[in-house]
Scaffold this active site. Structure first.
Site, PDB file in Angstrom:
ATOM      1  N   SER A  44       0.851  -1.195   0.000  1.00 31.61           N
ATOM      2  CA  SER A  44       0.000   0.000   0.000  1.00 31.61           C
ATOM      3  C   SER A  44       0.878   1.233   0.000  1.00 31.61           C
ATOM      4  O   SER A  44       2.049   1.170   0.406  1.00 31.61           O
ATOM      5  CB  SER A  44      -0.874   0.000   1.254  1.00 31.61           C
ATOM      6  OG  SER A  44      -1.535   1.242   1.388  1.00 31.61           O
ATOM      7  N   TYR A  89      -2.265  -0.306  10.663  1.00 29.08           N
ATOM      8  CA  TYR A  89      -2.314  -0.844   9.291  1.00 29.08           C
ATOM      9  C   TYR A  89      -1.026  -0.483   8.545  1.00 29.08           C
ATOM     10  O   TYR A  89      -0.393  -1.335   7.898  1.00 29.08           O
ATOM     11  CB  TYR A  89      -3.538  -0.254   8.590  1.00 29.08           C
ATOM     12  CG  TYR A  89      -3.682  -0.599   7.118  1.00 29.08           C
ATOM     13  CD1 TYR A  89      -4.174  -1.838   6.717  1.00 29.08           C
ATOM     14  CD2 TYR A  89      -3.356   0.348   6.128  1.00 29.08           C
ATOM     15  CE1 TYR A  89      -4.342  -2.128   5.361  1.00 29.08           C
ATOM     16  CE2 TYR A  89      -3.530   0.054   4.780  1.00 29.08           C
ATOM     17  CZ  TYR A  89      -4.011  -1.178   4.396  1.00 29.08           C
ATOM     18  OH  TYR A  89      -4.180  -1.463   3.071  1.00 29.08           O
TER      19      TYR A  89
HETATM   20  N1  LIG Z   1      -8.708  -0.397  -1.529  1.00 30.52           N
HETATM   21  C1  LIG Z   1      -7.694   0.365  -1.226  1.00 30.52           C
HETATM   22  O1  LIG Z   1      -7.816   1.588  -1.115  1.00 30.52           O
HETATM   23  C2  LIG Z   1      -6.348  -0.239  -1.007  1.00 30.52           C
HETATM   24  C3  LIG Z   1      -5.253   0.629  -0.972  1.00 30.52           C
HETATM   25  C4  LIG Z   1      -3.996   0.098  -0.759  1.00 30.52           C
HETATM   26  C5  LIG Z   1      -3.824  -1.249  -0.602  1.00 30.52           C
HETATM   27  N2  LIG Z   1      -4.905  -2.067  -0.619  1.00 30.52           N
HETATM   28  C6  LIG Z   1      -4.660  -3.483  -0.388  1.00 30.52           C
HETATM   29  O2  LIG Z   1      -5.090  -4.229  -1.494  1.00 30.52           O
HETATM   30  C7  LIG Z   1      -5.514  -5.523  -1.095  1.00 30.52           C
HETATM   31  C8  LIG Z   1      -6.881  -5.809  -1.657  1.00 30.52           C
HETATM   32  O3  LIG Z   1      -7.801  -4.853  -1.148  1.00 30.52           O
HETATM   33  P1  LIG Z   1      -9.236  -4.581  -1.785  1.00 30.52           P
HETATM   34  O4  LIG Z   1      -9.321  -3.145  -1.985  1.00 30.52           O
HETATM   35  O5  LIG Z   1      -9.474  -5.477  -2.894  1.00 30.52           O
HETATM   36  O6  LIG Z   1     -10.142  -4.911  -0.542  1.00 30.52           O
HETATM   37  P2  LIG Z   1     -11.108  -6.143  -0.297  1.00 30.52           P
HETATM   38  O7  LIG Z   1     -12.030  -6.304  -1.431  1.00 30.52           O
HETATM   39  O8  LIG Z   1     -11.666  -5.933   1.042  1.00 30.52           O
HETATM   40  O9  LIG Z   1     -10.131  -7.368  -0.260  1.00 30.52           O
HETATM   41  C9  LIG Z   1      -9.393  -7.780   0.856  1.00 30.52           C
HETATM   42  C10 LIG Z   1      -9.627  -9.234   1.028  1.00 30.52           C
HETATM   43  O10 LIG Z   1      -8.848  -9.737   2.098  1.00 30.52           O
HETATM   44  C11 LIG Z   1      -9.606 -10.745   2.730  1.00 30.52           C
HETATM   45  N3  LIG Z   1      -9.179 -11.020   4.085  1.00 30.52           N
HETATM   46  C12 LIG Z   1      -9.117 -10.181   5.123  1.00 30.52           C
HETATM   47  N4  LIG Z   1      -8.631 -10.817   6.193  1.00 30.52           N
HETATM   48  C13 LIG Z   1      -8.385 -12.110   5.818  1.00 30.52           C
HETATM   49  C14 LIG Z   1      -7.878 -13.253   6.478  1.00 30.52           C
HETATM   50  N5  LIG Z   1      -7.500 -13.230   7.759  1.00 30.52           N
HETATM   51  N6  LIG Z   1      -7.763 -14.387   5.790  1.00 30.52           N
HETATM   52  C15 LIG Z   1      -8.125 -14.447   4.510  1.00 30.52           C
HETATM   53  N7  LIG Z   1      -8.608 -13.393   3.828  1.00 30.52           N
HETATM   54  C16 LIG Z   1      -8.740 -12.220   4.488  1.00 30.52           C
HETATM   55  C17 LIG Z   1     -11.002 -10.212   2.708  1.00 30.52           C
HETATM   56  O11 LIG Z   1     -11.876 -11.296   2.787  1.00 30.52           O
HETATM   57  P3  LIG Z   1     -13.104 -11.353   3.819  1.00 30.52           P
HETATM   58  O12 LIG Z   1     -14.288 -11.153   2.986  1.00 30.52           O
HETATM   59  O13 LIG Z   1     -13.026 -12.735   4.363  1.00 30.52           O
HETATM   60  O14 LIG Z   1     -12.869 -10.296   4.840  1.00 30.52           O
HETATM   61  C18 LIG Z   1     -11.068  -9.552   1.354  1.00 30.52           C
HETATM   62  O15 LIG Z   1     -11.555 -10.433   0.383  1.00 30.52           O
HETATM   63  C19 LIG Z   1      -5.458  -5.517   0.419  1.00 30.52           C
HETATM   64  O16 LIG Z   1      -4.231  -6.095   0.844  1.00 30.52           O
HETATM   65  C20 LIG Z   1      -5.439  -4.069   0.751  1.00 30.52           C
HETATM   66  O17 LIG Z   1      -4.799  -3.824   1.976  1.00 30.52           O
HETATM   67  C21 LIG Z   1      -6.164  -1.587  -0.837  1.00 30.52           C
END
Ligand SMILES: NC(=O)c1ccc[n+]([C@@H]2O[C@H](COP(=O)([O-])OP(=O)(O)OC[C@H]3O[C@@H](n4cnc5c(N)ncnc54)[C@H](OP(=O)(O)O)[C@@H]3O)[C@@H](O)[C@H]2O)c1
Ligand SMILES: Cc1cc2nc3c(=O)[nH]c(=O)nc-3n(C[C@H](O)[C@H](O)[C@H](O)COP(=O)(O)OP(=O)(O)OC[C@H]3O[C@@H](n4cnc5c(N)ncnc54)[C@H](O)[C@@H]3O)c2cc1C
Lengths: 462, 255
Positions: free
Chosen positions: B146, B159
């Site tokens: 991130s 985080y």
């Molecule tokens: N969106 C942003 O602004 C942003 C910015 C920078 C970085 N990121 C990073 O990009 C990645 C993807 O994010 P996204 O935006 O696509 O969000 P997202 O749709 O919420 O995806 C994150 C996924 O991680 C899963 N997860 C959380 N805790 C877990 C665990 N203990 N074991 C297995 N799965 C788990 C969640 O599944 P559950 O449904 O089970 O919770 C969810 O499917 C993440 O690492 C996030 O930190 C996102």
């Protein structure tokens, strides 16, 4: 260039000449045919996958075997027998074309077919069934192979086109997937001098270029066009055409006539490793302009040594490093005469996609050989070098594949690194027949390459 | 096998219901992707993503259970998935959960949990997959770090520090994979604020972007062989600046 193979087994990151998709394998230098059998047995009981590797001049992933055992055939480099009267040699598969030429040229013989580099092994030349600038006359390399010895997990076999045609022709153009070739008997072509008479002329545009090449089919033994891949509009397809013949003694200057057969001195300038990408769009345009302008407007005839005619790129060793860390691809396709229009379309689409082909070669092919996976078929072939990783490249080439397949054409496995597996059967309609023979020769599926896995040429179970 | 343009035929997503990962796979489905395993906790979410991928023409799609905090399972999972897929060309680590609560709102257990979700768990799982890819001799790991990892901010220091840990882990792993001639590549993705379910309801940060834009950048990174990508690209220079701002000023930046 480190031509000395490593002495024992070690992990290497192997890539093709384009250096665009390396994979890791164990490599073992094959020291003798018996050692080869031992290594094959070893692979069968360990990683379960193996592949012959020559000089690594296939552009893509044909000579890679991720997680398996690469059998480095370069130490098998002996010329076993030479019949100077009949021009037949029995030579080990790791011998390079360059080394072979050094021995046969002084005796008045030449390779019957040679690719655009002499840094290729006999095994690699057979496994890809290579073609040269004389394909329209003489066909591919395998047309001159009388016999070969193939090592498989079930033993050694002597293969010939007459006694074991299915197996022979599955191994020819078989990309190493039927086993490892340890030696071959090759019929050579007679020469009276080591020089070439070369006629050089400009082709003003694609039409003129293609017309001249078509005419050269009948008039010249060797023909090829270097095409300016970035020229557009009315200059699209402008070229420098070189037509060649082996020179006779009468073509030489009087002082040279006393010693007409001189083997080439091999000298090449090295390119250092770890360079950034130096072959850039402006450089390509400037080079192409200069190269085209330097060629004579009217046909010019000159006598050259054979290396600058056949192997101009070998003057700079490791020139592939000029593309930097990301490497490059070569897209080589063939289309039948009826679809000569595809040649223009491909250039237009590459230009429209903002691509800058760095090196483009256009040639005519004559009749196809008998090997199911052999690339050449009658028509036009174009080889196009492109820096890897540029914007739109992947999608553009995908569309070109469709165009080529729809025209009953195909792309060349020895150059490929990115074709889609779905198109292989259309491009190589005899794939099924080849697979049957391959499965007989290698029932356990020991021999596999990254290319074969990617294109599903063979069934793959890890 | 990944082809010479960097495109995979098979992929595993850890955090299989991630919106960012789904956007990436949708693009890869148009190229060479034909076998996928989605690994995650949320069965319904995974099932929906599976049918989306099937609709996009991906021939073989499966879901498996994966909880990043269940460290004991990671190594077995990696080899189970490897034998199911045949060959793992691409692993996408998309597990993560934003944590914006601070010193007074979080219990110690919750802090540990967040760090496990965003750093320890993903790192442990990645290592198992890195070993599988190394023995294959090829493959690519894509890890969602991130922008928050570039420099830890007051506003989300739990985080941010966990992501910074993961980011550093990946940089070290990249060097190790290269040094070992593993044939394996790792690409670190550092998105800024992206509108996904992770950020719903939050006030968008400057240069907020969409999942589709992130997916394009990831696919482009696979093509170019980049070691790290910052998305949107405009944040690239900012991420350099972020490192240079003096602490007293950095501390005062609005959250
Ligand atoms: N969106 C942003 O602004 C942003 C910015 C920078 C970085 N990121 C990073 O990009 C990645 C993807 O994010 P996204 O935006 O696509 O969000 P997202 O749709 O919420 O995806 C994150 C996924 O991680 C899963 N997860 C959380 N805790 C877990 C665990 N203990 N074991 C297995 N799965 C788990 C969640 O599944 P559950 O449904 O089970 O919770 C969810 O499917 C993440 O690492 C996030 O930190 C996102
Ligand atoms: C500058 C340049 C110009 C070229 N010009 C042409 C051209 O004009 N025409 C043309 O046809 N090709 C051309 N090529 C391609 C080249 O001729 C082929 O790729 C050839 O196969 C390379 O031989 P190699 O010894 O380097 O084999 P490698 O690249 O090491 O291997 C290529 C394939 O051959 C198999 N193989 C190698 N040795 C054996 C063996 N002993 N037994 C069984 N299988 C084996 C490998 O498994 C692999 O599938 C060119 C390549 C370069 C770099």
């Amino acid at each position: 260039m480190s031509l000395k193979p490593p002495p024992h087994r070690e992990r290497v990151l192997a890539s093709g000449f384009g250096r665009a998709s390396a994979s890791a394998a164990t490599t073992a230098a094959v020291s003798s045919p018996d050692h080869l059998d031992e290594l094959i047995a070893l692979a069968a009981t360990t990683s379960g996958r193996a592949l012959a590797r020559g000089l690594g001049r296939a552009y893509g992933d044909a000579a890679q075997c991720a997680g398996g055992l690469l059998l480095d055939c370069r130490p098998l480099d002996q010329i076993l027998e030479m019949d100077p009267a009949r021009g037949v040699v029995r030579v080990q598969a790791g011998c390079s074309l360059r080394a072979l030429l050094r021995e046969i040229v002084p005796a008045g013989w030449f390779l019957p077919v040679t690719p655009g580099t002499a840094e290729v092994t006999i095994g690699g030349a057979i496994a890809a069934d290579v073609h040269g600038k004389n394909h329209h006359r003489d066909g591919t390399f395998s047309a001159f192979v009388d016999a070969l010895v193939l090592h498989t997990p079930t033993g050694r076999r002597n293969l010939t086109a007459t006694d074991s045609p299915e197996q022979f022709f599955a191994t020819v153009a078989g990309m190493g997937l039927t086993g490892v070739i340890s030696q071959a008997t090759v019929r050579l072509a007679p020469i009276t001098t080591s020089k070439m008479v070369v006629e050089t002329r400009r082709g003003a545009d694609l039409e003129a270029t293609m017309e001249m090449l078509e005419r050269a089919d009948a008039s010249h033994h060797y023909s090829v066009a270097w095409v300016d891949g970035v020229a557009r509009g009315r200059s699209l397809g402008r070229s420098v055409i070189t037509l060649g013949e082996h020179a006779g003694v009468e073509d030489l200057a009087p002082p040279q006539r006393t010693r007409p057969l001189v083997p080439a001195r091999s000298r090449s300038l090295p390119v250092p490793p770890l360079l950034p990408r130096l072959i850039t769009a402006p450089l390509i345009s400037a080079f192409n302009e200069a190269y085209f302008r330097r060629a004579p407007r009217r046909a010019k005839r000159e006598v050259l040594d054979y290396p600058p005619y056949f192997y101009p790129l070998d003057a700079l060793s490791d020139w592939n490093r000029l593309y930097g860390r990301r490497g490059f691809l070569q897209y080589q396709y063939v289309v039948p005469d009826e679809r000569a229009d595809v040649v223009r379309l491909v250039f237009e689409r590459l230009i429209a996609a903002g691509q800058h082909p760095s090196l483009v070669v256009l040639k005519r092919f004559g009749p196809a050989g008998a090997a199911p996976l052999s690339f050449p078929r009658p028509g036009w072939t174009v080889a196009i070098d492109l820096a890897a990783g540029t914007e739109n490249l992947a999608e553009t080439l995908d569309r070109l594949d469709e165009l080529v397949a729809a025209a009953n054409g195909r792309v060349y496995f020895a150059k490929d690194g990115r074709l889609r597996p779905e198109l292989v059967a259309a491009m190589y309609p005899e794939l099924g027949r080849w697979q049957t023979t391959r499965n007989e020769l290698d029932p356990e599926g020991l021999f596999v390459s990254d290319l074969a896995r990617r294109l599903k040429l063979v069934a793959w179970e890890p | 096998m990944n082809d010479a343009t960097g495109m995979p035929a098979s992929a595993v997503v850890l955090g299989g219901d991630s919106e960012l990962a789904a956007a990436v796979l949708a693009k890869l489905a148009k190229r060479r992707l034909e076998r996928v395993v989605l690994a995650g906790r949320n069965e319904q979410g995974l099932a929906r993503r599976c049918s989306e991928l099937s609709a996009l023409g991906v021939g073989q799609v499966n879901a498996v259970h994966f909880d990043a905090t269940d460290h004991q399972r990671h190594d077995a999972l990696a080899s189970e998935i490897a034998s199911e897929l045949g060959d793992i060309d691409l692993v996408v680590m998309a597990t993560g959960a934003l944590e914006r609560r601070g010193i007074d709102e979080l219990t110690s257990a919750e802090v540990a949990q967040s760090i496990d979700t965003n750093f320890t768990g993903p790192a442990a799982a990645l290592l198992g997959f890195a070993r599988v890819l190394r023995s294959q001799g090829h493959g690519t790991l894509v890890v969602f770090s991130s922008l928050a990892a570039v420099r830890v901010r007051r506003a989300n220091f739990v985080y941010g520090s966990a992501k910074a840990g993961l980011d550093g882990f990946c940089q070290g792993l990249q060097d190790e994979l290269e040094h070992a001639k593993s044939g394996v590549r790792l690409m670190i993705v550092r998105p800024g604020f992206v509108h996904t379910k992770m950020t719903t309801g939050m006030r968008p940060q400057p240069l907020a972007t969409e999942a589709d834009v992130v997916a394009d950048a990831v696919v482009r990174g696979l093509e170019t062989g980049a070691g790290a990508v910052v998305v949107p690209a405009a944040l690239g220079p900012l991420s350099v600046l972020m490192r240079l701002v003096p602490r007293p000023l950095w501390r005062r930046l609005p959250s």
